[in-house]
Write an enzyme that holds these catalytic residues in place. Structure first.
Site, PDB file in Angstrom:
ATOM      1  N   LYS A 205       2.579  -7.898   2.490  1.00 22.50           N
ATOM      2  CA  LYS A 205       1.308  -7.735   1.776  1.00 22.50           C
ATOM      3  C   LYS A 205       0.920  -8.941   0.931  1.00 22.50           C
ATOM      4  O   LYS A 205       1.752  -9.500   0.222  1.00 22.50           O
ATOM      5  CB  LYS A 205       1.419  -6.545   0.824  1.00 22.50           C
ATOM      6  CG  LYS A 205       1.484  -5.202   1.509  1.00 22.50           C
ATOM      7  CD  LYS A 205       1.516  -4.160   0.422  1.00 22.50           C
ATOM      8  CE  LYS A 205       1.525  -2.750   0.936  1.00 22.50           C
ATOM      9  NZ  LYS A 205       1.786  -1.845  -0.194  1.00 22.50           N
ATOM     10  N   GLY A 381      12.507  -8.789  -6.600  1.00 21.61           N
ATOM     11  CA  GLY A 381      11.424  -8.687  -7.581  1.00 21.61           C
ATOM     12  C   GLY A 381      11.556  -9.713  -8.701  1.00 21.61           C
ATOM     13  O   GLY A 381      10.580 -10.361  -9.091  1.00 21.61           O
TER      14      GLY A 381
HETATM   15  P1  ADP Z   1      10.719  -9.695   1.179  1.00 18.46           P
HETATM   16  O1  ADP Z   1      11.518  -8.432   1.009  1.00 18.46           O
HETATM   17  O2  ADP Z   1      11.534 -10.803   1.750  1.00 18.46           O
HETATM   18  O3  ADP Z   1       9.994 -10.081  -0.076  1.00 18.46           O
HETATM   19  P2  ADP Z   1       8.452  -8.254   2.248  1.00 18.46           P
HETATM   20  O4  ADP Z   1       9.053  -6.983   1.779  1.00 18.46           O
HETATM   21  O5  ADP Z   1       7.250  -8.764   1.563  1.00 18.46           O
HETATM   22  O6  ADP Z   1       9.587  -9.407   2.278  1.00 18.46           O
HETATM   23  O7  ADP Z   1       8.037  -8.111   3.788  1.00 18.46           O
HETATM   24  C1  ADP Z   1       8.971  -7.840   4.792  1.00 18.46           C
HETATM   25  C2  ADP Z   1       8.384  -6.981   5.870  1.00 18.46           C
HETATM   26  O8  ADP Z   1       7.190  -7.529   6.400  1.00 18.46           O
HETATM   27  C3  ADP Z   1       9.336  -6.850   7.020  1.00 18.46           C
HETATM   28  O9  ADP Z   1       9.774  -5.510   7.114  1.00 18.46           O
HETATM   29  C4  ADP Z   1       8.538  -7.266   8.236  1.00 18.46           C
HETATM   30  O10 ADP Z   1       8.753  -6.455   9.368  1.00 18.46           O
HETATM   31  C5  ADP Z   1       7.113  -7.133   7.752  1.00 18.46           C
HETATM   32  N1  ADP Z   1       6.197  -7.996   8.529  1.00 18.46           N
HETATM   33  C6  ADP Z   1       6.219  -9.320   8.637  1.00 18.46           C
HETATM   34  N2  ADP Z   1       5.276  -9.757   9.475  1.00 18.46           N
HETATM   35  C7  ADP Z   1       4.616  -8.660   9.922  1.00 18.46           C
HETATM   36  C8  ADP Z   1       3.507  -8.441  10.832  1.00 18.46           C
HETATM   37  N3  ADP Z   1       2.916  -9.466  11.415  1.00 18.46           N
HETATM   38  N4  ADP Z   1       3.118  -7.173  11.036  1.00 18.46           N
HETATM   39  C9  ADP Z   1       3.732  -6.140  10.427  1.00 18.46           C
HETATM   40  N5  ADP Z   1       4.765  -6.282   9.567  1.00 18.46           N
HETATM   41  C10 ADP Z   1       5.199  -7.519   9.313  1.00 18.46           C
END
Ligand code: ADP
Ligand code: MG
Length: 403
Positions: A205, A381
């Site tokens: 997001k 976080g």
């Molecule tokens: P982090 O935990 O490293 O901060 P986030 O929680 O923000 O990362 O996002 C990780 C998630 O985003 C993963 O579960 C991944 O599958 C999802 N994601 C990444 N690219 C896409 C995409 N193009 N469409 C749907 N989900 C996605």
């Protein structure tokens, strides 16, 4: 302000002293089985240092979200068992949580041994930052060590509250080894970054990372966007994104970031699309202008991998948070793996490469590059807030260091 760390405390002063340590032992559990003990391992250096110096170590941690109730599925018993396996000194466990009830087992501790108290979040006062609860923990010892970087962005009784309570008694509250390491690398990347400085921001997001993007954009040479959040930027450019994940509410924000970012903001030029998210779905690589109305964008494409890879390999400072695609599903892991390798290569050439985020850390693990990165943060976080320029209450409450 630099905070005092445990390595700046004279080890000979620790013998026989009761030291209260807040660690982040919040591990994933499957029943009573620990599925990943990374956080426990990351906490060992501080515990070992104290136990070897002859201190009596009283350990506090939260686990999951029991919401202020004693719920057995959130018990730290499995963690105590694992700690006992990993450490030489004996590890005892107290089913009590608050300082008053734990006084007897704490007083029974011998020099160089460890006592883990039950989950701090079994008490509602923990997340309410109840000063009485904090004072009860502070009264157990005469030094507080906060090593829970992953919980430092919350002002809870066992973090900021306990540091305040300990300093109110005229005693010190210092950063543990892990906390100090996290702060050193994350702050170093931000304070005096060697250039080129490249940030890579991906994940699900825009809304959850907009503060980081806004804070980093004026500091970096390049900010590379990937993951589902790129779709929201595509939408802001007026591109077709088919059935891809998008945050309609964040499209205006994305448009503003594009305008402010100028040359520094880099978006994917192509993507991997499929009609559905599954291992055997037929995939295509298309330019970002060629996405069909039934397509779902699930990874960055090969040209983007080339483009980003080059920028990353030339960088001297890299901050990475968020996967480039749905790395959990094999056909869509390639972009994330390629970026992970590029960051690892740059680190091999002497760049400072710091990775934050729970899913990103899992992706780096999957890509087999963890050992080659300068630092993988244990706090999702907390690392995001620090990168966004926020002060972490669990850090701010610690005793100031010299210089
Ligand atoms: P982090 O935990 O490293 O901060 P986030 O929680 O923000 O990362 O996002 C990780 C998630 O985003 C993963 O579960 C991944 O599958 C999802 N994601 C990444 N690219 C896409 C995409 N193009 N469409 C749907 N989900 C996605
Ligand atoms: Mg995540």
């Amino acid at each position: 302000m630099k905070k005092k760390t445990i390595s700046e405390v004279d080890p000979s002063s620790l013998r026989g002293r009761t030291v209260v340590v807040r660690a982040d032992l919040n591990v994933p559990l499957d029943g009573a089985r620990i599925t990943d003990d990374q956080r426990i391992r990351a906490s060992l250096p501080t515990i070992r240092l104290l136990a070897e110096a002859g201190a009596r170590v009283v350990l506090l941690s939260h686990l999951g979200r029991p919401k202020g109730e004693k719920r057995p599925e959130f018990s730290l018993v499995p963690v105590a068992r694992r700690l006992d396996e990993l450490l030489d000194p004996p590890v005892h466990f107290a089913p009590d949580v608050d300082g008053e009830s734990a006084r007897a087992p704490v007083e029974a501790l011998e020099d160089g041994t460890v006592l883990l108290l039950e989950n701090t979040r079994f008490l509602p006062g923990e997340t309410e930052n109840d000063p009485e609860l904090a004072a009860s923990w502070a009264s157990l010892g005469d030094l507080f060590v906060n090593d829970a970087f992953g919980a430092a962005h919350r002002a809870h009784a066992s973090t900021a509250g306990l540091a305040d309570a300990m300093t109110a008694r005229g005693r010190e509250a210092v950063a543990g080894e892990l906390m100090a390491r996290e702060l050193r690398f994350l702050e170093e990347a931000l304070r005096m970054p060697e250039r080129p400085f490249v940030a890579i921001i991906g994940g699900a997001k825009v809304s959850s990372k907009i503060d980081v993007i806004s804070a980093l954009l004026p500091r970096v040479d390049r900010l590379l966007i990937g993951g589902a959040m790129a779709n929201t930027f595509f939408r802001a450019l007026g591109l077709e994104i088919g059935a891809s994940l998008v945050e309609e509410d964040a499209v205006d924000t994305a448009a503003r970031v594009i305008e402010e970012g100028g040359q520094s903001l880099v978006l994917p030029v192509d993507c991997v699309v499929a009609p559905e998210l599954s291992v055997d779905a037929p995939t295509r690589c298309v330019a970002r202008t060629e996405v069909g109305d039934e397509d779902r964008i699930l990874d960055i494409g090969p040209e983007t991998v080339e483009l980003y890879g080059g920028m990353i390999r030339r960088a001297r400072t890299i901050v990475w948070n968020g996967p480039m695609g749905v790395f959990e599903v094999e056909p869509f892991a390639h972009g994330t793996t390629a970026v992970a390798r590029a960051v690892a290569d740059a680190c091999g050439d002497g760049a400072l490469g710091v990775l934050g985020g729970g899913d990103s850390a899992a992706a780096a693990e999957q890509a087999g590059v963890v050992e080659r990165l300068t630092h993988v943060s244990t706090g999702g976080g907390a690392s995001l807030e620090l990168l966004a320029g926020a002060l972490l209450p669990g850090v701010e409450a610690l005793t100031n260091g010299v210089g």
